[in-house]
Write an enzyme that holds these catalytic residues in place. Structure first.
Site, PDB file in Angstrom:
ATOM      1  N   ASN A  97     -13.147   7.934  -0.572  1.00  0.00           N
ATOM      2  CA  ASN A  97     -12.463   8.967   0.207  1.00  0.00           C
ATOM      3  C   ASN A  97     -11.351   9.643  -0.599  1.00  0.00           C
ATOM      4  O   ASN A  97     -11.318  10.865  -0.728  1.00  0.00           O
ATOM      5  CB  ASN A  97     -11.871   8.341   1.466  1.00  0.00           C
ATOM      6  CG  ASN A  97     -11.235   9.381   2.371  1.00  0.00           C
ATOM      7  OD1 ASN A  97     -11.913  10.124   3.054  1.00  0.00           O
ATOM      8  ND2 ASN A  97      -9.906   9.451   2.347  1.00  0.00           N
ATOM      9  N   THR A 122       2.646   8.505  -4.029  1.00  0.00           N
ATOM     10  CA  THR A 122       3.316   7.397  -3.361  1.00  0.00           C
ATOM     11  C   THR A 122       4.070   6.497  -4.328  1.00  0.00           C
ATOM     12  O   THR A 122       3.690   6.367  -5.504  1.00  0.00           O
ATOM     13  CB  THR A 122       2.261   6.546  -2.615  1.00  0.00           C
ATOM     14  OG1 THR A 122       2.844   5.297  -2.230  1.00  0.00           O
ATOM     15  CG2 THR A 122       1.063   6.220  -3.496  1.00  0.00           C
ATOM     16  N   TYR A 146      -5.136   1.230  -3.059  1.00  0.00           N
ATOM     17  CA  TYR A 146      -4.507   2.454  -2.532  1.00  0.00           C
ATOM     18  C   TYR A 146      -3.662   3.122  -3.620  1.00  0.00           C
ATOM     19  O   TYR A 146      -3.831   4.314  -3.919  1.00  0.00           O
ATOM     20  CB  TYR A 146      -3.650   2.128  -1.301  1.00  0.00           C
ATOM     21  CG  TYR A 146      -2.731   3.251  -0.911  1.00  0.00           C
ATOM     22  CD1 TYR A 146      -3.248   4.481  -0.511  1.00  0.00           C
ATOM     23  CD2 TYR A 146      -1.345   3.099  -0.967  1.00  0.00           C
ATOM     24  CE1 TYR A 146      -2.402   5.535  -0.175  1.00  0.00           C
ATOM     25  CE2 TYR A 146      -0.500   4.141  -0.628  1.00  0.00           C
ATOM     26  CZ  TYR A 146      -1.021   5.346  -0.239  1.00  0.00           C
ATOM     27  OH  TYR A 146      -0.183   6.394   0.080  1.00  0.00           O
ATOM     28  N   ASN A 175       9.399   5.237   1.946  1.00  0.00           N
ATOM     29  CA  ASN A 175       8.969   4.930   3.324  1.00  0.00           C
ATOM     30  C   ASN A 175       9.318   6.063   4.280  1.00  0.00           C
ATOM     31  O   ASN A 175      10.498   6.298   4.555  1.00  0.00           O
ATOM     32  CB  ASN A 175       9.595   3.616   3.781  1.00  0.00           C
ATOM     33  CG  ASN A 175       8.919   2.438   3.131  1.00  0.00           C
ATOM     34  OD1 ASN A 175       8.884   2.337   1.902  1.00  0.00           O
ATOM     35  ND2 ASN A 175       8.337   1.566   3.915  1.00  0.00           N
ATOM     36  N   HIS A 194       3.300   0.372  10.766  1.00  0.00           N
ATOM     37  CA  HIS A 194       4.604   0.643  10.142  1.00  0.00           C
ATOM     38  C   HIS A 194       5.779   0.042  10.916  1.00  0.00           C
ATOM     39  O   HIS A 194       5.708  -0.147  12.126  1.00  0.00           O
ATOM     40  CB  HIS A 194       4.796   2.147   9.951  1.00  0.00           C
ATOM     41  CG  HIS A 194       3.837   2.698   8.951  1.00  0.00           C
ATOM     42  ND1 HIS A 194       2.806   3.531   9.303  1.00  0.00           N
ATOM     43  CD2 HIS A 194       3.706   2.470   7.627  1.00  0.00           C
ATOM     44  CE1 HIS A 194       2.094   3.815   8.217  1.00  0.00           C
ATOM     45  NE2 HIS A 194       2.611   3.182   7.187  1.00  0.00           N
ATOM     46  N   GLY A 287       1.320  -8.623  -0.584  1.00  0.00           N
ATOM     47  CA  GLY A 287       1.454  -7.369  -1.351  1.00  0.00           C
ATOM     48  C   GLY A 287       2.753  -6.610  -1.124  1.00  0.00           C
ATOM     49  O   GLY A 287       2.888  -5.488  -1.618  1.00  0.00           O
ATOM     50  N   ASP A 288       3.711  -7.171  -0.382  1.00  0.00           N
ATOM     51  CA  ASP A 288       4.988  -6.479  -0.162  1.00  0.00           C
ATOM     52  C   ASP A 288       5.990  -6.832  -1.273  1.00  0.00           C
ATOM     53  O   ASP A 288       6.455  -7.975  -1.343  1.00  0.00           O
ATOM     54  CB  ASP A 288       5.619  -6.911   1.183  1.00  0.00           C
ATOM     55  CG  ASP A 288       5.040  -6.167   2.371  1.00  0.00           C
ATOM     56  OD1 ASP A 288       4.448  -5.093   2.174  1.00  0.00           O
ATOM     57  OD2 ASP A 288       5.203  -6.663   3.500  1.00  0.00           O
TER      58      ASP A 288
END
Ligand code: UDP
Length: 327
Positions: A97, A122, A146, A175, A194, A287-288
């Site tokens: 995509n 991003t 991503y 953010n 979120h 993954g944070d």
């Protein structure tokens, strides 16, 4: 005429609102897989907006847009999948995509001689921070599909500039938070992942889940740079002007240079809501990174962009929008 892909989504719709209020003519191209037709109907009340439903994965869909709208002179490209965890589980969806879809868009632009694009990139293209705050010279080593998909597109845009003179401005969001100041549009994801909307949506039966309180930060929770969505929309307008003035391809961080922890955001939400919010402490989310804060000096100096809305304002507008969504 400005073409906005993904203009029925959260950030895209705030740019479309700002463009319409400036008197610009806008075409929105959106598959409505994640965007909302109700958002388009609202936006149509504020100016000349043409909506075309289509999918970037179909080259003919996007070629048709340029074929029947010869006055498109620039593109703002939001349409993408943007969930980190989902991208790890299903990278194919993200590469197909985000990357292939953008290739189709760029090919159609080249075919019809449109050579200006503002692209939603991003902070995830930087990966695990090596230093903070993060400026544009920070190495770009994404740690998930991503971020990889967005970085690939940035690289493709560089090559297309060298070979075909396609000029791009890549805006690397931190953010994004808040909603329209008049509560006409706002953040609307299903399911919502979120922080701010999830805190505001929490109820006695479905408490807010705080992911991780053992990070190496002020209070153990992750620190992020929350940039207001209307401030973000203004940066896109400045980026369009920058390209119109014949400027070269460039890239900018969009953030406030201020970090707030999850606990701090939670406290602001309680203050704005005026009541206690049910809270559940949970393990870390995969993954944070502990801290992500933008050095926004480059956007300030070269785009002349200054964010004006603070975190509390973003939470207030998000809270007002939640009431509209729940009606
Ligand atoms: N977060 C949380 N609970 C939630 C959603 C998010 O504790 O329901 C935390 C998340 O772990 C991260 C921060 O809030 O530290 C911001 O997450 P969000 O998904 O809003 O944005 P991201 O940083 O992933 O782009």
């Amino acid at each position: 005429m400005i073409l906005v892909t993904g203009g029925a989504g959260y950030i895209g719709s705030h740019l479309v609102m700002a463009l319409l209020e400036k008197g610009e003519n806008v075409i929105v191209f959106d598959s409505l897989e994640l965007g909302h037709i109700e958002t388009i109907e609202t936006l149509k009340q504020y100016g000349t907006l043409k909506f075309i439903k289509g999918n970037l994965k179909n080259l003919d869909d996007i070629r048709g847009v340029f074929m029947s709208n010869k006055d498109i002179d620039s593109v703002v490209h939001f349409a993408a999948y943007s969930q980190v965890a989902e991208s790890v589980k299903n990278p194919q969806k993200y590469y197909y995509n985000n990357v292939y879809g953008t290739l189709n868009l760029l090919n159609a632009m080249l075919e019809f001689g449109v050579k200006k694009i503002v692209f939603s990139s991003t902070a995830a293209t930087y990966g695990e921070p090596v230093y903070t705050p993060i400026d544009e010279k920070h190495p770009q080593n994404p740690i998930n599909p991503y971020g990889n998909s967005k970085l690939m597109i940035e690289r493709i845009m560089d090559d297309y500039d060298r070979a075909y003179g396609l000029k791009s401005v890549r805006l690397r969001y931190f953010n994004v938070a808040g909603a329209d100041s008049k509560s006409r549009i706002g953040e609307w994801h299903e399911p919502e992942t979120h922080l701010i909307p999830n805190v505001l949506k929490a109820t006695k039966d479905k408490s807010f889940k705080m992911f991780g309180t053992d990070y190496d930060t002020v209070d153990g929770t992750c620190v992020r740079d929350y940039i207001n969505v209307e401030d973000l929309a203004k940066a896109h307008i400045l980026a369009l002007e920058y390209l119109k003035n014949g400027s070269e391809t460039n890239y900018f961080n969009l953030g406030t240079k201020t970090g707030n922890s999850v606990k701090e955001v939670f406290a602001v939400c309680e203050e704005v809501k005026g009541s206690k919010i049910p809270l559940e402490i949970c393990p870390r989310r995969e993954g944070d990174p502990a801290t992500l804060v933008a050095d926004n000096s480059k956007a300030k100096e070269e785009l002349n962009w200054t964010p004006v809305n603070d975190l509390k304002y973003s939470v207030k507008t998000a809270f007002e929008w939640e009431k509209v969504l729940n009606k």
